[in-house]
Enzyme design. Structure first.
Site, PDB file in Angstrom:
ATOM      1  N   THR A 126       0.821  -1.188   0.000  1.00 13.68           N
ATOM      2  CA  THR A 126       0.000   0.000   0.000  1.00 13.68           C
ATOM      3  C   THR A 126       0.871   1.260   0.000  1.00 13.68           C
ATOM      4  OG1 THR A 126      -1.452  -1.349   1.303  1.00 13.68           O
ATOM      5  CG2 THR A 126      -1.679   1.005   1.597  1.00 13.68           C
ATOM      6  N   ARG A 164     -12.779  -8.916  -1.811  1.00 13.06           N
ATOM      7  CA  ARG A 164     -12.004  -8.759  -0.570  1.00 13.06           C
ATOM      8  C   ARG A 164     -11.661  -7.278  -0.358  1.00 13.06           C
ATOM      9  NH1 ARG A 164      -6.766  -6.481   0.786  1.00 13.06           N
ATOM     10  NH2 ARG A 164      -5.926  -7.610   2.565  1.00 13.06           N
ATOM     11  N   THR A 207       0.582  -0.233   6.333  1.00 13.05           N
ATOM     12  CA  THR A 207       0.794  -1.020   5.112  1.00 13.05           C
ATOM     13  C   THR A 207       1.151  -2.445   5.514  1.00 13.05           C
ATOM     14  OG1 THR A 207       2.404  -1.375   3.336  1.00 13.05           O
ATOM     15  CG2 THR A 207       3.077   0.107   5.067  1.00 13.05           C
ATOM     16  N   GLY A 208       0.881  -3.372   4.598  1.00 11.17           N
ATOM     17  CA  GLY A 208       1.146  -4.779   4.913  1.00 11.17           C
ATOM     18  C   GLY A 208      -0.117  -5.585   4.706  1.00 11.17           C
ATOM     19  N   GLY A 265      -3.519  -6.552   5.153  1.00 13.62           N
ATOM     20  CA  GLY A 265      -4.613  -5.778   5.731  1.00 13.62           C
ATOM     21  C   GLY A 265      -5.373  -6.485   6.830  1.00 13.62           C
TER      22      GLY A 265
HETATM   23  N1  GLY Z   1      -2.663  -3.170   3.253  1.00 13.13           N
HETATM   24  C1  GLY Z   1      -3.301  -3.378   2.046  1.00 13.13           C
HETATM   25  C2  GLY Z   1      -4.215  -4.489   2.019  1.00 13.13           C
HETATM   26  O1  GLY Z   1      -3.995  -5.517   2.661  1.00 13.13           O
HETATM   27  O2  GLY Z   1      -5.186  -4.408   1.340  1.00 13.13           O
END
Ligand code: GLY
Length: 309
Positions: free
Chosen positions: A177, A205, A227-228, A230
């Site tokens: 992200t 999703r 970020t990472g 989600g």
């Molecule tokens: N952090 C972005 C996602 O998992 O959608």
């Protein structure tokens, strides 16, 4: 005083020229810094920084978003202003160039917090966002390779591969992200985050970026972009928990470390965050191998850029 920080996503970043990633984060941070330098607002600065990321095909947001199992780009984005806890979010949004601008319109033109799927797309068109295909050739090829690998498997093997794909941490060509946090000279804080989500996710999703308190949050004390993976942030409410920690008296740089330490123990490690508090203290931390990021503040004209914190 003003300050801004941006990230280009937590992950491995092993297949992407790092110099390009660093240039990308520098460009985004500098655009936001210029707005703040001219007495602009924190929300304008984060909007512009995220918009620039979305237009850079290197990053997994807007043009360059990764594709879901069906080969579509379904994008999530969120924006939030600390004063008044105003926020707008879009989820599983297709065929627009800049999801962050649509999220901002949700915040400014409606009393809704989150619009998803076709509703978000209809709203985007109604307020003037043109049709745009965000799928790049590189993302299409990468999707095709993964889909072919999956389809070559049969029966239980295929189910096991799908399960592994949907439940593991970052894969080596998975960037994350993008996001930005800013404090303006009026003392206002804002956060913005945008993503294509995770490669080959199930259609429909929705991740943390569009989920206030998980991947994006701002109060009068702090602004956070995460970020990472989600799902980890949605279970932990990472951005909100960091804001609470700061409200309880911890500066941003200690709050991010404390909260990610707890996340590592309870949900997992595929995570990175940037946070800014109302004193201008900056927190940058990630548990992944890399997270390109950049920051700038009043009084130091150069943007600082790093691949990992
Ligand atoms: N952090 C972005 C996602 O998992 O959608």
């Amino acid at each position: 005083m003003y300050a801004i920080a941006v990230h280009g996503g937590a992950g491995n970043w092993s297949h992407t020229p790092r110099q390009s990633a660093l240039l990308g984060v520098e460009r985004a941070a500098e655009a936001g810094r210029r707005i703040l330098e001219q007495d602009g607002s924190a929300v304008d600065a984060v909007t512009e920084a995220v918009r620039i990321f979305e237009d850079d095909p290197l990053f997994n947001a807007g043009t360059g978003s990764v594709l879901n199992l069906d080969g579509d780009a379904e994008m999530d984005a969120g924006i939030m202003v600390g004063r008044g806890l105003r926020t707008g979010n879009v989820a599983a949004l297709r065929r627009v160039r800049n999801p962050i601008l649509v999220a901002r319109k949700v915040m400014e033109m409606t009393d809704h917090v989150l619009l998803g799927g076709n509703g978000a797309l209809r709203f985007a068109r109604a307020v003037g966002f043109a049709d745009h295909d965000p799928v790049t050739t590189q993302r299409r090829e990468s999707w095709r390779r993964r889909r072919d690998d999956l389809e070559a498997k049969q029966g239980d093997d295929r189910l096991a591969a799908l399960h592994a794909m949907l439940s593991t941490g970052p894969r080596d060509d998975d960037m994350g992200t993008v996001g930005a946090v800013a404090l303006d000279r009026q003392g206002d804080l804002a956060a913005g985050t945008s993503t294509g989500g995770v490669t080959l996710k199930l259609p429909g999703r929705i991740g943390d970026s569009a989920f206030p308190g998980a991947g994006n949050y701002a109060t009068t004390h702090a602004a956070v972009s995460a970020t990472g993976r989600g799902e980890l942030m949605m279970r932990f409410l990472t951005a909100k928990v960091i804001c609470e920690d700061i409200w309880n008296g911890h500066p941003a740089h200690t709050a991010v470390e404390r909260v990610l330490r707890e996340m590592r123990k309870s949900v997992g490690e595929d995570v990175g965050v940037i946070a800014l508090d109302s004193e201008g203290d900056l927190g940058i931390h990630h548990l992944t191998p890399a997270m390109p990021h950049a920051w700038g503040r009043e009084g130091s004209p150069a943007i600082e850029v790093r691949m990992s914190a």
